[in-house]
Design a protein around this motif. Structure first.
Motif, mmCIF file in Angstrom:
data_model
loop_
_atom_site.group_PDB
_atom_site.id
_atom_site.type_symbol
_atom_site.label_atom_id
_atom_site.label_comp_id
_atom_site.label_asym_id
_atom_site.label_seq_id
_atom_site.Cartn_x
_atom_site.Cartn_y
_atom_site.Cartn_z
ATOM 1 N N GLN A 92 -50.358 -41.587 41.051
ATOM 2 C CA GLN A 92 -51.089 -40.513 40.394
ATOM 3 C C GLN A 92 -52.376 -41.143 39.878
ATOM 4 O OE1 GLN A 92 -50.220 -38.808 36.366
ATOM 5 N NE2 GLN A 92 -49.751 -37.002 37.610
ATOM 6 N N TYR A 103 -56.296 -34.778 37.838
ATOM 7 C CA TYR A 103 -55.248 -35.667 38.337
ATOM 8 C C TYR A 103 -54.955 -35.317 39.782
ATOM 9 C CZ TYR A 103 -54.440 -36.900 33.487
ATOM 10 O OH TYR A 103 -54.592 -37.357 32.208
ATOM 11 N N ASP A 105 -52.118 -36.503 42.936
ATOM 12 C CA ASP A 105 -50.993 -37.299 43.418
ATOM 13 C C ASP A 105 -51.247 -37.616 44.881
ATOM 14 O OD1 ASP A 105 -48.418 -37.540 41.582
ATOM 15 O OD2 ASP A 105 -49.463 -35.686 41.070
#
Length: 124
Positions: A92, A103, A105
């Motif tokens: 992440q 953010y 992933d």
């Protein structure tokens, strides 16, 4: 370089963590260290290290890799799984864009090329 703690997020001193990889010529022996040291290189603008640890088969070329296009700030390794030659590192990463934190992933595929682990590409 005037940094104390390593930007990779390990909590270790830079000199004891990623320095030897990013600017010292050492090569990571495991996928987690490879990804941590590449993140540090991104933050420090060390494009040579990024190129040297990117599989030549998928490397887009120096003119296509813009080290300044995304302002990455933090990275957390969520999981590492796979075998000895094909490894996936789930991370992440946090970045700043237009003064807002975001953010993302990513699952990063690491492969072994000539005995060395190398970044292959991001599995989206």
């Amino acid at each position: 370089m005037g940094i104390n703690f390593c930007p990779c997020g390990s909590g270790q001193l830079f000199v004891d963590c990623c320095k030897d990889y990013v600017i010292g010529g050492a090569y990571p022996l495991d996928a987690e260290t490879l990804i941590r040291s590449r993140h540090t290189a991104e933050l420090l603008g060390c494009s040579t290290y990024i190129q040297d640890t990117w599989c030549p088969e998928t490397y887009p070329g120096k003119d296509k890799v813009n080290m300044n296009c995304t302002q990455w700030t933090d990275m957390k390794i969520i999981d590492v799984f796979g075998g000895d030659d094909d490894i996936i590192v789930h991370v992440q990463k946090k970045y700043i864009e237009n003064n807002c934190e975001h953010y993302v992933d990513k699952n990063l595929l690491i492969i072994r090329v000539g005995g060395k682990l190398m970044f292959y590409y991001s599995l989206e």
